[in-house]
Design a protein around this motif. Sequence first.
Motif, short mmCIF file in Angstrom:
data_model
loop_
_atom_site.label_atom_id
_atom_site.label_comp_id
_atom_site.label_asym_id
_atom_site.label_seq_id
_atom_site.Cartn_x
_atom_site.Cartn_y
_atom_site.Cartn_z
N LEU A 16 0.96 -1.41 -0.06
CA LEU A 16 0.57 0.06 -0.11
C LEU A 16 0.79 0.75 -0.01
CD1 LEU A 16 -2.78 -0.29 2.40
CD2 LEU A 16 -3.04 0.35 0.17
N SER A 19 2.51 1.85 -3.68
CA SER A 19 1.40 2.12 -4.86
C SER A 19 1.39 3.74 -4.75
CB SER A 19 0.16 1.40 -4.27
OG SER A 19 -0.64 1.48 -3.15
N GLY A 21 -1.38 6.31 -5.17
CA GLY A 21 -2.75 6.79 -4.47
C GLY A 21 -2.75 6.20 -4.03
N ILE A 23 -3.91 2.80 -3.11
CA ILE A 23 -4.96 2.42 -3.77
C ILE A 23 -4.17 0.51 -4.16
CG2 ILE A 23 -7.17 0.99 -4.24
CD1 ILE A 23 -7.58 4.41 -4.60
N GLU A 25 -5.35 -3.33 -4.91
CA GLU A 25 -6.00 -4.53 -5.48
C GLU A 25 -5.34 -5.52 -5.24
OE1 GLU A 25 -8.60 -4.14 -9.26
OE2 GLU A 25 -9.28 -2.45 -8.62
N TYR A 56 -8.79 2.30 6.85
CA TYR A 56 -8.86 1.60 5.73
C TYR A 56 -10.42 1.82 4.92
CZ TYR A 56 -4.45 0.78 6.73
OH TYR A 56 -2.70 0.78 7.40
N ARG A 69 -10.09 -4.55 -2.62
CA ARG A 69 -8.81 -3.07 -3.08
C ARG A 69 -9.17 -2.85 -2.03
NH1 ARG A 69 -12.64 -0.37 -6.77
NH2 ARG A 69 -11.26 -1.36 -8.41
N GLN A 71 -7.91 0.61 0.14
CA GLN A 71 -7.85 2.45 0.07
C GLN A 71 -6.97 2.68 1.34
OE1 GLN A 71 -10.19 4.88 -1.96
NE2 GLN A 71 -8.88 6.44 -2.14
N LYS A 72 -5.95 3.11 1.25
CA LYS A 72 -5.33 3.58 2.87
C LYS A 72 -6.42 5.76 2.76
CE LYS A 72 -2.90 5.08 6.63
NZ LYS A 72 -3.37 4.59 8.17
#
Length: 153
Positions: A16, A19, A21, A23, A25, A56, A69, A71-72
């Motif tokens: 994370l 990555s 952004g 995000i 998957e 998250y 998916r 996302q932080k």
Amino acid sequence: MRNISELIENYLKRILQQSPGGIIEIQRNDLADEFQCVPSQINYVISTRFTLEKGYVVESKRGGGGYIRIQKVELSSRGQILNHIFQTIGEAIDQTGAEGLVYQLEEGKQISSREANLIRAAISRDALQIKLPFRDEIRAKLLKAMLIALLSP
């Protein structure tokens, strides 16, 4: 040696961070194969360690091309942080939700480890030996007061 849940959590947090952004998957079965565990272990890690309270957002799609998916959620300004605190806490908050918020603020370096430990001690069930729903209401007031004092300029 760390347990498998910690290894999976650290791996997901590391990818994370790398990555763009914030995000990622992932395919649950692919990750289970990589860690040589059952897919339900992946579900357990994601559902307990990647919660909204901990910062998250998790979305999953089942089926053949399914994915998970993660996302932080980044809180970059004091205004965003305080707004997030008020939205998360509300008029009452249970111990799990409160600890999740404290964890998120500590991990985001908004509060120190020592401050986080003091807050956790003050809002614990052991310290607040009051019947529900009053305990959750008092916990919310204490948590808001402490965080505002720590995060205000």
